[in-house]
Design an enzyme around this catalytic site. Structure first.
Site, short mmCIF file in Angstrom:
data_model
loop_
_atom_site.label_atom_id
_atom_site.label_comp_id
_atom_site.label_asym_id
_atom_site.label_seq_id
_atom_site.Cartn_x
_atom_site.Cartn_y
_atom_site.Cartn_z
N SER A 157 1.83 8.18 -13.66
CA SER A 157 0.65 9.03 -13.56
C SER A 157 1.08 10.44 -13.22
O SER A 157 2.09 10.65 -12.53
CB SER A 157 -0.30 8.52 -12.48
OG SER A 157 -1.34 9.45 -12.22
N TYR A 171 -1.05 5.99 -4.15
CA TYR A 171 -1.04 5.93 -5.61
C TYR A 171 0.07 6.80 -6.19
O TYR A 171 0.84 6.36 -7.06
CB TYR A 171 -2.41 6.39 -6.12
CG TYR A 171 -2.58 6.40 -7.61
CD1 TYR A 171 -2.84 5.22 -8.30
CD2 TYR A 171 -2.53 7.59 -8.33
CE1 TYR A 171 -3.03 5.22 -9.68
CE2 TYR A 171 -2.72 7.61 -9.70
CZ TYR A 171 -2.97 6.43 -10.37
OH TYR A 171 -3.15 6.44 -11.73
N LYS A 175 3.33 5.61 -8.35
CA LYS A 175 3.52 6.06 -9.72
C LYS A 175 4.84 6.81 -9.91
O LYS A 175 5.49 6.68 -10.96
CB LYS A 175 2.34 6.94 -10.15
CG LYS A 175 1.03 6.18 -10.31
CD LYS A 175 1.15 5.03 -11.30
CE LYS A 175 -0.20 4.46 -11.71
NZ LYS A 175 -0.06 3.33 -12.64
#
Length: 289
Positions: A157, A171, A175
């Site tokens: 991401s 997150y 990622k």
């Protein structure tokens, strides 16, 4: 003839959003697909077998081949069961697309242990667990003299590799680690006939729309205009990376709207050197800023 004719693919998180579009396009391009989705909420809570089975039904109705698996890929045995689904149903495995993910956003000062652990488990452990079980299968194939022509596509991401996003320490860290895992796996698995790449996608999904500020960037297009931020606009890149004709490995691509960019990780931009041991004052005066 499709670009994925005869290939067997496992796609995690394939019940909704980007994963669903991967599964539908893969099937149209000739692949047999294991549609894995636990069916949980954005935060990973609960489960629902409906989304995975609905995607399978859509593929089968269109003349394709697919089977549903609703195991939790954040669990070691759950990930193993997804690989077994491919082997039991279709007799082989050629492609792994790691796509499943959740969000539990919070600022670091207020993030709980469970918010951190849940996101790391689904994204990073989930990617590794799926990759580990698939790699063992491909290694065994190679050792038996049946060299695979396999492909793995991981999902990183921008939050982790290009544009750190406040409120997403869990997150973004997962990622970024997935991007590193991709490069290491590409080095390790090439000897077994496996290519490993990653994408860092941005599309209009329930996860991105739940991220503050993202919805405004991906408004629905006007009538007649192409929907560049539709989840379906991510799938063609993944289909190509999954195909036997693709030679690429160890790459991370950002894909958003009408742009696909090859990404490069940490690299030197400025260096200081010394001929003797380091001195604190010298560092303070010369350290690149």
């Amino acid at each position: 003839m499709g670009i994925l004719d005869g290939r067997v693919a496992v796609i995690t998180g394939a019940g909704r959003g980007i994963g669903r579009e991967h599964a539908l396009l893969f099937a149209r391009e000739g692949a047999a697909v294991v549609v894995n989705d636990l069916g949980g909420s954005n935060t990973g809570d609960g489960s629902d077998s409906g989304p995975a089975h609905e995607v399978v039904a859509e593929i089968v109705a269109a003349g394709g081949r697919a089977v549903a698996n609703t195991a939790n890929i954040a669990e070691w045995n759950g990930a193993a069961s997804v690989i077994r689904s491919a082997l039991d149903e279709f007799g082989r495995l050629d492609v792994l697309v790691n796509n499943a993910g959740i969000l539990r956003d919070a600022f670091i000062a207020g993030m709980t242990e469970s918010q951190w652990d849940a996101v790391i488990a689904v994204h990073l452990k989930g990617h590794f667990s799926m990759l580990r079980h698939a790699a063992q299968y491909w290694k065994d194939q190679s050792k038996a003299g049946e060299q695979p022509t396999a492909a793995v596509i991981n999902t990183a991401s921008g939050s982790g590799v290009t544009l750190p996003n406040a409120g997403q320490a869990n997150y973004g860290a997962a990622k970024a680690a997935i991007a590193a895992l991709t490069l290491i796996a590409a080095e390790e698995l090439e000897r077994y006939g496996v290519r490993v790449n990653a994408i860092a996608p941005i599309a209009r999904t329930r996860l991105t729309l739940a991220t503050p500020g993202m919805g405004a960037l991906m408004a629905e297009p006007e009538d007649g205009e192409p929907d560049l931020f539709a989840p379906a606009n991510i799938a063609p890149l993944v289909a190509y990376l999954a195909s036997e004709k693709c030679p690429l490995t160890g790459r991370v691509y950002a894909v958003q709207g009408g742009a696909i960019s090859l990404l490069k990780g940490w690299h030197d931009i400025a260096t200081i050197e010394t001929d003797t041991v380091w001195d604190v004052d010298d560092i303070a005066q010369r350290l690149p800023s």
